[in-house]
Write an enzyme that holds these catalytic residues in place. Structure first.
Site, short mmCIF file in Angstrom:
data_model
loop_
_atom_site.label_atom_id
_atom_site.label_comp_id
_atom_site.label_asym_id
_atom_site.label_seq_id
_atom_site.Cartn_x
_atom_site.Cartn_y
_atom_site.Cartn_z
N LYS A 42 0.84 -1.21 0.00
CA LYS A 42 0.00 0.00 0.00
C LYS A 42 0.87 1.26 0.00
CE LYS A 42 -3.73 -2.51 2.24
NZ LYS A 42 -4.39 -2.90 3.50
N GLN A 51 -4.34 -1.46 9.80
CA GLN A 51 -4.20 -2.81 9.25
C GLN A 51 -4.68 -3.83 10.27
OE1 GLN A 51 -3.14 -3.56 6.00
NE2 GLN A 51 -3.88 -5.60 6.56
N ASP A 87 -10.90 2.84 4.40
CA ASP A 87 -11.32 1.44 4.27
C ASP A 87 -12.83 1.32 4.18
OD1 ASP A 87 -9.17 -0.31 4.06
OD2 ASP A 87 -8.71 -0.20 6.20
#
Ligand code: NDP
Length: 315
Positions: free
Chosen positions: A53, A97, A120
């Protein structure tokens, strides 16, 4: 006729090229989107995800920052960290994460992320925005599934779509996106009766289960489009043989690494489907591309920059 392979790498590259242009034009007005990736502890899979990412951000000239609290971090410390990122003007997207260590209340931490920076798309506010068709941030993998369908000219409006899986991360949001795009949507799960028969009604099947090769040819109406979200590592030689015997490339990979990555869809489905995404190289690359897209979108939304009419997602 074998199914058309829907090339996720190519679609992701197209999207990233569009984002690079957007970042360039934002830079001209003095704005550089910024992404903070919070990686707790040393989980090797999480490290790989975060690295890719950060790398994708750098390639697009999006500012990125990796924050690495120790495995022993407390919920309170995580909340303080998130509060700081929420306040910072140079950070547009916050990515926590998962998984977080057991002692951390993950739900509480995710809820603390400002909905404006929730790239997200997991915050209940954004989930609500999606289901009421308001502007907001949507989960990346479901957005990626939609981009594959749209950019491959697969008709969605009026189509029968069956989603296998009802997770908050994939199944539910992809079902909502399909519904918002006027598909007739059925959501299946582990308690669904006669799953193959339900799936055979579908023009579009989205498999988000987490079971290697579970979707076999008897699930698929000839000519249907199959989007395989599953990512499963096959290590058992007997299981490998069941799926890939005679596939020279896969046999080579298995011999070299002792495992292969495969989706939820059995390779035999390619003989009946009209179009299908491969694993790897299908939905996976789109997930990162859509994270980049969400970061740019968050930067614009927060500053009231008008979105282009061609923009991606539920804008
Ligand atoms: P979850 O485990 O959260 O959800 C799986 C869903 O599948 C559940 O709703 C479950 O039903 C359903 N299910 C399980 N077994 C069956 C069965 N036998 N018949 C019908 N339904 C079943 O997984 P995720 O949604 O997080 O992920 C799904 C897959 O997608 C995984 O392989 C994951 O690795 C992959 N993934 C890939 C991404 C990418 O970038 N390509 C990103 C995110 C995930 P129930 O609710 O009844 O338990």
């Amino acid at each position: 006729m074998p199914a058309t392979i829907l090339d996720g790498q190519k679609i992701a590259a197209d999207i990233k090229a569009e984002i690079a242009e957007e970042v360039k034009s934002l830079a001209a007005s003095g704005l550089r989107p910024g992404l903070a990736a919070v990686l707790v502890g040393n989980d090797p899979a999480s490290e790989v995800y975060v690295r890719s990412k950060v790398k994708a951000s750098e390639a697009l000239n999006i500012y990125s920052e990796k924050i690495t609290p120790p495995e022993s971090v407390t919920t309170e410390e995580m909340l303080a960290l998130v509060a700081d990122l929420n306040r910072r003007d140079d950070i547009d997207g916050i990515l926590i994460q998962l998984p977080l260590p057991k002692q951390v209340d993950a739900k509480k931490v995710l809820l603390a992320v400002s909905p404006e920076k929730d790239v997200d798309g997991f915050h209940p506010m954004n989930v609500g925005n999606l289901s009421t068709q308001r502007p907001g941030l949507v989960a990346c993998t479901p957005l990626g599934c939609m981009e594959i369908l749209k950019r491959s000219n697969i008709p969605i409006a009026g189509a029968n779509a069956v989603v296998i899986g009802r997770s908050d991360i994939v199944g539910k949001p992809v079902a909502m996106l399909l519904l918002n795009a006027n598909a007739t949507v059925t959501v299946c799960h582990s308690k669904t009766r006669d799953l193959p028969a339900v799936c055979r009604t579908a023009d579009i099947v989205i498999a988000a289960i987490g079971r290697a090769g579970m979707v076999t040819r008897d699930f698929i109406k000839p000519g249907a489009t199959v989007i395989d979200v599953g990512m499963n590592r096959v290590t058992d030689p007997a299981e490998f043989k069941r799926f890939f015997a005679g596939n020279a490339k896969r046999e080579q990979d298995f011999a070299a690494k002792g495992s292969v990555l495969m989706g939820d869809v059995h390779p035999e489905v390619a003989e009946v489907a009209g179009a299908i995404t491969p694993v790897p190289g299908g939905v996976g690359p789109l997930t990162i591309a859509m994270l980049m897209s969400n970061t740019v979108k968050a930067a614009k939304l927060r500053r009231g920059v008008r979105m282009k009419s061609t923009a991606r997602g539920n804008e």
